[in-house]
Design an enzyme around this catalytic site. Structure first.
Site, PDB file in Angstrom:
ATOM      1  N   ARG A  86      -3.668   0.729 -16.291  1.00  0.00           N
ATOM      2  CA  ARG A  86      -4.017   1.654 -15.208  1.00  0.00           C
ATOM      3  C   ARG A  86      -4.730   2.929 -15.681  1.00  0.00           C
ATOM      4  O   ARG A  86      -5.720   3.321 -15.066  1.00  0.00           O
ATOM      5  CB  ARG A  86      -2.794   1.996 -14.351  1.00  0.00           C
ATOM      6  CG  ARG A  86      -2.201   0.763 -13.644  1.00  0.00           C
ATOM      7  CD  ARG A  86      -1.125   1.102 -12.633  1.00  0.00           C
ATOM      8  NE  ARG A  86      -1.667   1.745 -11.462  1.00  0.00           N
ATOM      9  CZ  ARG A  86      -1.673   3.036 -11.246  1.00  0.00           C
ATOM     10  NH1 ARG A  86      -1.110   3.869 -12.094  1.00  0.00           N
ATOM     11  NH2 ARG A  86      -2.227   3.536 -10.160  1.00  0.00           N
ATOM     12  N   GLY A 137       0.779  -1.240   0.000  1.00  0.00           N
ATOM     13  CA  GLY A 137       0.000   0.000   0.000  1.00  0.00           C
ATOM     14  C   GLY A 137       0.803   1.277   0.000  1.00  0.00           C
ATOM     15  O   GLY A 137       0.232   2.365  -0.022  1.00  0.00           O
ATOM     16  N   GLY A 154       4.413  -3.960  -3.357  1.00  0.00           N
ATOM     17  CA  GLY A 154       4.575  -4.244  -4.776  1.00  0.00           C
ATOM     18  C   GLY A 154       4.945  -2.960  -5.493  1.00  0.00           C
ATOM     19  O   GLY A 154       6.075  -2.757  -5.926  1.00  0.00           O
ATOM     20  N   TYR A 183      -8.328   2.935 -14.075  1.00  0.00           N
ATOM     21  CA  TYR A 183      -8.511   3.813 -12.913  1.00  0.00           C
ATOM     22  C   TYR A 183      -8.466   5.293 -13.283  1.00  0.00           C
ATOM     23  O   TYR A 183      -8.489   6.140 -12.391  1.00  0.00           O
ATOM     24  CB  TYR A 183      -7.383   3.609 -11.892  1.00  0.00           C
ATOM     25  CG  TYR A 183      -7.144   2.210 -11.400  1.00  0.00           C
ATOM     26  CD1 TYR A 183      -8.137   1.507 -10.714  1.00  0.00           C
ATOM     27  CD2 TYR A 183      -5.904   1.603 -11.573  1.00  0.00           C
ATOM     28  CE1 TYR A 183      -7.890   0.233 -10.234  1.00  0.00           C
ATOM     29  CE2 TYR A 183      -5.652   0.332 -11.099  1.00  0.00           C
ATOM     30  CZ  TYR A 183      -6.650  -0.350 -10.424  1.00  0.00           C
ATOM     31  OH  TYR A 183      -6.394  -1.599  -9.955  1.00  0.00           O
ATOM     32  N   CYS A 228     -10.344  -1.398 -29.340  1.00  0.00           N
ATOM     33  CA  CYS A 228     -11.659  -0.835 -29.632  1.00  0.00           C
ATOM     34  C   CYS A 228     -12.363  -0.512 -28.317  1.00  0.00           C
ATOM     35  O   CYS A 228     -13.392  -1.104 -27.973  1.00  0.00           O
ATOM     36  CB  CYS A 228     -12.480  -1.822 -30.438  1.00  0.00           C
ATOM     37  SG  CYS A 228     -11.686  -2.270 -31.967  1.00  0.00           S
ATOM     38  N   GLU A 229     -11.770   0.368 -27.581  1.00  0.00           N
ATOM     39  CA  GLU A 229     -12.287   0.813 -26.276  1.00  0.00           C
ATOM     40  C   GLU A 229     -11.842   2.251 -26.152  1.00  0.00           C
ATOM     41  O   GLU A 229     -10.639   2.522 -26.229  1.00  0.00           O
ATOM     42  CB  GLU A 229     -11.593   0.031 -25.140  1.00  0.00           C
ATOM     43  CG  GLU A 229     -12.136  -1.322 -24.839  1.00  0.00           C
ATOM     44  CD  GLU A 229     -13.392  -1.278 -24.008  1.00  0.00           C
ATOM     45  OE1 GLU A 229     -13.843  -0.167 -23.619  1.00  0.00           O
ATOM     46  OE2 GLU A 229     -13.942  -2.353 -23.752  1.00  0.00           O
TER      47      GLU A 229
HETATM   48  C1  LIG Z   1      -1.687  -6.087  -3.702  1.00  0.00           C
HETATM   49  C2  LIG Z   1      -1.218  -6.580  -2.410  1.00  0.00           C
HETATM   50  C3  LIG Z   1      -0.012  -6.114  -1.872  1.00  0.00           C
HETATM   51  C4  LIG Z   1       0.834  -5.050  -2.534  1.00  0.00           C
HETATM   52  O1  LIG Z   1       0.201  -3.835  -2.626  1.00  0.00           O
HETATM   53  P1  LIG Z   1       1.007  -2.558  -3.157  1.00  0.00           P
HETATM   54  O2  LIG Z   1      -0.007  -1.491  -3.112  1.00  0.00           O
HETATM   55  O3  LIG Z   1       1.455  -2.893  -4.533  1.00  0.00           O
HETATM   56  O4  LIG Z   1       2.133  -2.347  -2.249  1.00  0.00           O
HETATM   57  C5  LIG Z   1       0.420  -6.650  -0.692  1.00  0.00           C
HETATM   58  N1  LIG Z   1      -0.285  -7.609  -0.056  1.00  0.00           N
HETATM   59  C6  LIG Z   1      -1.444  -8.104  -0.546  1.00  0.00           C
HETATM   60  C7  LIG Z   1      -2.131  -9.176   0.202  1.00  0.00           C
HETATM   61  C8  LIG Z   1      -1.948  -7.593  -1.725  1.00  0.00           C
HETATM   62  O5  LIG Z   1      -3.095  -8.073  -2.192  1.00  0.00           O
END
Ligand SMILES: *Cc1c(COP(=O)(O)O)cnc(C)c1O
Length: 424
Positions: free
Chosen positions: A309, A231, A273, A313, A340-341
């Site tokens: 993305r 996150g 991530g 979003y 085609c979007e």
């Molecule tokens: C997607 C996800 C993450 C990573 O989230 P980021 O926003 O990319 O850091 C970590 N843990 C779980 C369980 C997730 O589903």
């Protein structure tokens, strides 16, 4: 306002385009590893701090292998991600397997690999009983619900999020684990996404510290593992500031000093991530069409198959035009792909330098949820990934998809023959 730069020379990008063709995702290993080191340093006050990479962001074993040199483990949520981790030689406590609506065979595989099995719900206890799995290491996903009023557009508010379980359910799970004699118990949450501000991130850490203390007070168990989830956001917009990682580490240190006496042996982690690979990947694509109707359009050779993305979003991804860094941004374009979007637009009404056909367009911050989110709608194929290693060497770490790949699951007369006519 920060200046968004590209860590590669124009010449390098041109050479790669000439050798491998466009489009491609290109990753900067040095940037990625330096950033992880900075993160680890900010949390080095805790010897049990670990970083896990949320594999879904960029599920490429070469990237996972590179991260493994810094002891970064894997956060997996599917069979494919578990098999990738296994192939890179990541196992045991270095894998967190985060369940959500998880098929049986994935619990079995995660158990085989000795992963920390991170249960999404109290009903998963029935799954484990049915499968006769008693994991060595177990973890429980917490969803604080409306107690926590924060949230944002991607993850929503916790009470609307499908992840995790309530406080009472989590306590039931702890009782179960205790009864089963499982000696390694952890807690996890994922209540925030793409967050740039410290209060939200530190709030998550604080909430997990309180939960760990509650479990100790009520159940007499000192958790072995606390996972603050992912996150951590990245500054997609030039005017955004990156997360103050040192401030986050220092804030976490203070919270631990205040609240966590007796938890010195507890492994703590983030499973990021986006923050690990996001800023270190770029999608390089060529301008191949223009049209001027009610707006001016530049058509490129990448499309939503390579980066969802913006379409999904409405996300902003910064764009620079190779060789035109200093040119005046006196044109306004929609930069579009070939789906085609109508949402297949990398940029909408963006001020850019004048773009000529053949120009290489660099789309920034595609290192996470770029290639990985792509899909094959319209029969569009996903493109190659290139790594520029710390030592300057370049490797194609994934080839382009072919029509043969796309049709591999179809058994139909003459399809292979006809595919061969258009595929070299
Ligand atoms: C997607 C996800 C993450 C990573 O989230 P980021 O926003 O990319 O850091 C970590 N843990 C779980 C369980 C997730 O589903």
């Amino acid at each position: 306002m920060s200046v968004k730069t590209v860590p590669f020379s124009d010449e390098l990008i041109q050479n790669i385009a000439a050798k491998y063709g466009t489009p491609f995702h290109i990753y900067d290993e040095k940037g990625m590893l330096d950033n992880v080191k900075r993160f680890q340093k900010a949390f080095s006050w805790n010897p049990n701090f670990h970083e896990y990479f949320a594999v879904k962001a960029t599920p490429n074993p070469w990237i996972m292998k590179s991260l493994k040199t810094l002891d970064v483990g894997s956060d997996c949520s599917s069979m494919a991600e578990l098999v990738l981790a296994e192939s890179v030689g990541i196992k045991g406590e270095e894998i967190v397997f985060s369940a959500n609506d998880t098929p049986d065979e994935e619990f079995i595989k995660a158990h085989e690999l000795g992963a920390i099995i991170n249960l999404d719900d109290v009903s998963n206890l029935d799954d484990l009983e049915r499968l006769q799995i008693v994991p060595e290491r177990i973890c429980f996903r917490y969803n604080p619900g409306p107690e926590l009023t924060r949230g944002n557009a991607i993850i929503g508010t916790p009470e609307e999020a499908k992840y995790g379980m309530t406080y009472d359910q989590l306590m039931t799970c702890v009782d179960w684990a205790k009864k089963k004699g499982i000696s390694y118990i952890g807690i996890h949450t994922m209540v925030i996404s793409a967050e740039l501000e410290l209060p939200g991130l530190l709030g998550t850490i604080s909430m997990m510290c309180d939960l760990a203390n509650d479990i100790r007070d009520k159940k007499g168990i000192t958790v072995d593992f606390i996972d603050f989830g992912g996150g951590i956001g990245i500054p997609y917009l030039p005017e955004q500031e990156a997360v103050d990682i040192e401030g986050l580490g220092e804030g976490a240190r203070k919270l631990f000093e205040e609240k966590m006496a007796g938890f010195e042996k507890t492994r703590i982690c983030f499973e990021c991530g986006r923050a690990i690979t996001g800023p270190y990947g770029f999608l390089v694509t060529k301008a191949i069409h223009y049209k001027n109707i009610y707006r001016n359009y530049i058509g490129v050779d990448a499309c939503m198959a390579d980066l969802m993305r913006p379409g999904m979003y409405g996300a902003y991804h910064h764009i620079t035009v190779l060789g035109k860094a200093d040119a005046p941004k006196d044109h306004v374009y929609d930069v579009v792909g070939s789906l085609c979007e109508n949402c297949d637009k990398f940029a909408i009404q963006r001020k850019l330098p004048e773009i000529d056909m053949g120009d290489l367009i660099v789309i920034h911050d595609t290192g996470a949820h770029g290639h990985s989110m792509g899909y094959n709608y319209n029969g569009r194929l996903r493109h190659q990934e290139i790594m520029v290693y710390e030592d300057g060497s370049v490797q194609q770490i994934r080839r382009n998809e072919t029509l043969f790949d796309l049709f591999a699951t179809l058994d139909f007369p003459s399809l292979k023959e006809n595919t061969a006519k258009v595929e070299k």
